[in-house]
Design an enzyme around this catalytic site. Structure first.
Site, PDB file in Angstrom:
ATOM      1  N   SER A 113     -12.092   1.851  -3.237  1.00  0.00           N
ATOM      2  CA  SER A 113     -12.305   2.334  -4.521  1.00  0.00           C
ATOM      3  C   SER A 113     -13.789   2.755  -4.711  1.00  0.00           C
ATOM      4  O   SER A 113     -13.960   3.193  -5.800  1.00  0.00           O
ATOM      5  CB  SER A 113     -11.841   1.513  -5.637  1.00  0.00           C
ATOM      6  OG  SER A 113     -10.421   1.276  -5.335  1.00  0.00           O
TER       7      SER A 113
ATOM      8  N   GLN B  52       0.875  -1.059   0.036  1.00  0.00           N
ATOM      9  CA  GLN B  52       0.010  -0.135  -0.054  1.00  0.00           C
ATOM     10  C   GLN B  52       0.910   1.188   0.083  1.00  0.00           C
ATOM     11  O   GLN B  52       1.546   1.330   1.010  1.00  0.00           O
ATOM     12  CB  GLN B  52      -1.074   0.006   0.988  1.00  0.00           C
ATOM     13  CG  GLN B  52      -1.895  -1.286   1.178  1.00  0.00           C
ATOM     14  CD  GLN B  52      -2.796  -1.250   0.233  1.00  0.00           C
ATOM     15  OE1 GLN B  52      -3.799  -0.421   0.096  1.00  0.00           O
ATOM     16  NE2 GLN B  52      -2.692  -2.527  -0.517  1.00  0.00           N
TER      17      GLN B  52
ATOM     18  N   GLY C 101     -12.211   2.740   3.345  1.00  0.00           N
ATOM     19  CA  GLY C 101     -11.314   1.886   2.629  1.00  0.00           C
ATOM     20  C   GLY C 101     -10.233   2.690   1.778  1.00  0.00           C
ATOM     21  O   GLY C 101     -10.490   3.644   1.448  1.00  0.00           O
ATOM     22  N   HIS C 102      -9.294   1.836   1.179  1.00  0.00           N
ATOM     23  CA  HIS C 102      -8.171   2.615   0.307  1.00  0.00           C
ATOM     24  C   HIS C 102      -8.813   2.834  -1.047  1.00  0.00           C
ATOM     25  O   HIS C 102      -9.841   2.484  -1.559  1.00  0.00           O
ATOM     26  CB  HIS C 102      -6.948   1.639   0.181  1.00  0.00           C
ATOM     27  CG  HIS C 102      -7.518   0.108  -0.381  1.00  0.00           C
ATOM     28  ND1 HIS C 102      -6.512  -0.677  -0.627  1.00  0.00           N
ATOM     29  CD2 HIS C 102      -8.703  -0.524  -0.693  1.00  0.00           C
ATOM     30  CE1 HIS C 102      -6.682  -1.795  -1.113  1.00  0.00           C
ATOM     31  NE2 HIS C 102      -8.143  -1.568  -1.106  1.00  0.00           N
ATOM     32  N   ASN C 103      -8.320   4.234  -1.401  1.00  0.00           N
ATOM     33  CA  ASN C 103      -9.003   4.806  -2.797  1.00  0.00           C
ATOM     34  C   ASN C 103     -10.150   5.319  -2.573  1.00  0.00           C
ATOM     35  O   ASN C 103     -10.700   5.598  -3.687  1.00  0.00           O
ATOM     36  CB  ASN C 103      -8.389   3.844  -3.700  1.00  0.00           C
ATOM     37  CG  ASN C 103      -6.888   3.737  -3.925  1.00  0.00           C
ATOM     38  OD1 ASN C 103      -6.356   2.534  -3.489  1.00  0.00           O
ATOM     39  ND2 ASN C 103      -6.139   4.692  -4.260  1.00  0.00           N
TER      40      ASN C 103
END
Lengths: 369, 369, 369
Positions: free
Chosen positions: B291, B230, B271-273
């Site tokens: 995402s 990450q 969450g990521h992105n």
């Protein structure tokens, strides 16, 4: 593994991140991938297919992004053989491009190197043992009889209570709490704010009187909660990852157990005496109540719940925000809940749900077993 | 903005809260409100309509509390013109009394003033830069190349990793962790226990063998998780507020982004992105998977979930504990779930739900598209 | 209660856990239980019926474990009179064996004793007062005018803000944050990562213009959130327990209140101005929105939610992951949601749910009230 108690010294926390450059041919060689195109192309980092710049490596795993191949500025793209047929750039061919990318990207990760040593501002019990090459950051407490093994990194602000073990190569990023009797295997990664080993939620309603175990002269009083002592620990297998602000309670008598390679996302709650099988992954905000037993290679979706004392066999998928209320004996995918609708439609259907049994009876529905 | 590295000195943490007194006329003047009644009435604090005492200011926004007007002991009440007609006390008339109250109450807030300076017990990397008038409290760590800008306040026990920026006027209340590459705009308020920039939950299942990107001599072994590095950061716009124990993961390659004026309650997982548009507010325990992209001026209810890679357009309301499983293209209110019932009725209806498709088919229901 | 400000001294954190041995007869005598069998049998710890070894005490409360009685190696078993009839070993007879076990197990709990005193590495405001026999661990901050009363234990890394009270016999295990105006009664136990007293989620949408309480020369700008000052505190009754990473917001104007003996598991969110009645217990990941009022002796299941401004009467049970959307006036058990199914069946039934109202109308269903 040689471990010893290290004198307290102030150490620099990080060194400058490395930068690395590899040619496509070197990457193909190193990771056993097939090279298509110009092996001399240089790569110094990674990017997304859509936004990578020259010098970056990208990947194509999800077919829905295939159209981005034509426009990408990435110097090298990892992809399946099928996708490479009409690609004019440099490609590394992998059977599983996402797995290959995971390995490749690690080459370029500027993970700070932490010098071995113990920061001057720590509070370490004299009976604790810290390996020579471990790193212990600022404002860390380590309790009695606890052990930090070779190469482990304890980031700033962590609290490690009594009788804990942090195995070789573990990383507690920052602000992690191991309350008591928590034993981590090797290479366990714990993200900030995670709390392992807090008391499980064990309560008995004391209605007073004799023969409940209260003193014989108990005043009647009103019924109240009695805390059931939580005496067990937490056992975490090798290569587990524990997300930020996740909580894993200690067992009531025996241990709460995660087998090897269990992966927990953020904000997850694991109750006392839960047992989770190897390679199971749980997404954010999911929760498992006390004494439930989850198998190996399960996938538990975000916000899903598992009631206490249930068993879930291996290779079960539970979709997001589903609630498991009975044991699951067959591998497969399981769900509960209702679909999302515009609120007006939802209200109408939800009102009908309240009358569903009555409606089915009226229209001659058989009573299902 | 002039910033510089400040020598480590011990500073007092707080000064005595101010106490303020204003007349109703002064308040009307200052906030552009219309005064009804006695402008000389003095106000030194705020209270609820039901329990305010003399000298306190209350407000009436929700019509269901209108009956409390007759009995209130508040010296001044903020309300709409309509509500003031039969009110004999002193009123300040506002088109939106709740907004007016928000501004008025801030006058009386005993927010502790924090003297500029860096507490003696901090651990700050030599390459970090802290503005002269910033406040850095006890037991704070600040990593390499990070920057704390003018007037920012870093409360006790915060951990700021490498390559972070805390913009001018930000406040990290206490025990906040910015892991790495987290950049906060101006006036961002982060509550205790929030973790920004932890690794996203990126995993690839490595089934072994050649051409997955593993070493060619990979032992077959059993399938296991491979961590996908990450590498991205977190970017938070001006005037955002992040609740206690909320987690916002760093992006996998690019950043996780909150635009300006996004308001997150406690215990939220991002969450990521993920990308969240300006002025969107999310209530406690909601979660957004990796995402996903949420628009501007959305309201996400408590405990609601949004699956990964979806898009939600502007001005969408998702009610509490609903799960968004597909992109939403039209503004409006959306829901899932079933109504609360007594458990006996619920069991009957829920049993029917399990047979709903079979029942509809039996009774000649058309297959819906 | 004599309290005084204690000079800063470095103190040892823990002493060696005691080990205790009791005979069955001593235990019967001490807890008012009836002894069956050999009163001379010695007990030095507790175990589960299935895995206890000689010298350990186990209990049988749940009838489904009755078959384990025949094989147990436990030296003494606590059980009901009914279960003892065909048991050949030593038994302690209790009307409620789980309550009795809770008391018995506490005898053997190796709870570390914390020596009174204040660790050298603390940061305590001069106006704060700490009782002579309280324990304050490493890296603790205590703010202005706060008070730590007799016998309280503040574990490492806790942050106590201004105007807080930690009552006699309280324990803040580690990394607990009391932000401001948080008052704990006696014997309150707070687990790591809990945050009490953070700002409630109070926001007003400022659409600009005059008479909203903004300056008369407000630029039109775009609508944005205005923070409503959070001025109240948190009041926690005697004998409450607050789980790891649980959050309890301070009230907007008045206090958020937990009455005596409220038990909160981990990862719970309590909004501003919530009021929870005595002896209510809430399981992990449940949440209560602002200004809701929950009665006495309620049981709120894991992941359940309660919307804001509702009232729930005494003795209400809400099952796991249910959402309470209206006030509950009658004691009893309440539920929402749908049962878990294999995903294929679930999809079919869920699709029918989307058409449920239309289907009922088509088949001549009456419109329900």
């Amino acid at each position: 593994m040689p471990t010893t108690s290290v004198p307290t010294t102030s150490v620099p926390t990080t060194s400058v991140p490395r930068t690395s450059v590899y040619s496509a041919a070197q990457l193909a060689e190193r990771f056993g991938l097939v090279l298509h195109g110009d092996g001399a192309v240089q790569v110094h980092g990674v990017g997304t297919l859509a936004r990578a710049e020259a010098g970056q490596l990208a990947f194509l795993a999800n077919p829905k992004y295939r159209s981005q191949l034509a426009q990408t500025s990435a110097s090298v793209v990892v992809m399946r053989a099928d996708d490479a047929s009409d690609f004019s750039g440099t490609a590394l061919i992998a059977r599983d491009p996402y797995v290959a990318f995971a390995r490749l990207a690690a080459l370029f990760e500027p993970r700070p190197r932490h010098a071995p040593g113990i920061h001057a501002s720590t509070d370490i019990d004299p009976s604790a043992v810290v390996a020579n090459d471990a790193h212990v950051g600022a404002f860390v407490s380590i309790g009695a009889r606890s052990r930090v093994e070779a190469g482990a990194r304890i980031g700033p602000g962590c609290v490690i209570g009594d009788d804990c073990v942090v195995g070789a190569g573990c990383e507690l990023v920052a602000g992690v709490t191991l309350v008591a009797r928590v034993r981590l295997g090797q290479r366990v990664l714990v993200h900030p704010g995670a709390v392992l080993g807090a008391d499980g939620f064990g309560l008995a309603m004391d209605r007073g009187g004799v023969q409940t175990g209260g003193p014989q002269n108990d005043a009647p009083g009103e019924p109240h909660w009695l805390k059931v002592p939580q005496l067990g620990g937490v056992l975490i297998g090798d290569d587990c990852e524990i997300g930020a602000n996740t909580t894993i309670d200690r067992g009531a008598i025996e241990d709460t157990v995660l087998e090897a390679d269990v992966r927990l996302d953020n904000q997850i709650q694991i109750g006392h005496n839960v047992h989770i099988g190897a390679h199971t992954a749980m997404a954010g905000c999911s929760a498992v109540a006390g004494s439930a037993r989850i198998g190996r290679y399960c996938l538990i979706g975000g916000g899903a719940g598992v009631l206490g004392h249930l068993e879930i066999c291996d290779k079960v998928v539970v979709t997001a925000m589903s609630l498991v209320t009975a044991s699951i004996r067959e591998p497969g995918e399981y769900s509960s809940g209702t679909p999302l609708m515009d609120n007006r439609s939802w209200r109408k259907n939800a009102a009908r749900f309240k009358q569903l049994d009555a409606f089915v009876r009226r229209t001659g529905g058989r009573r299902e077993p």
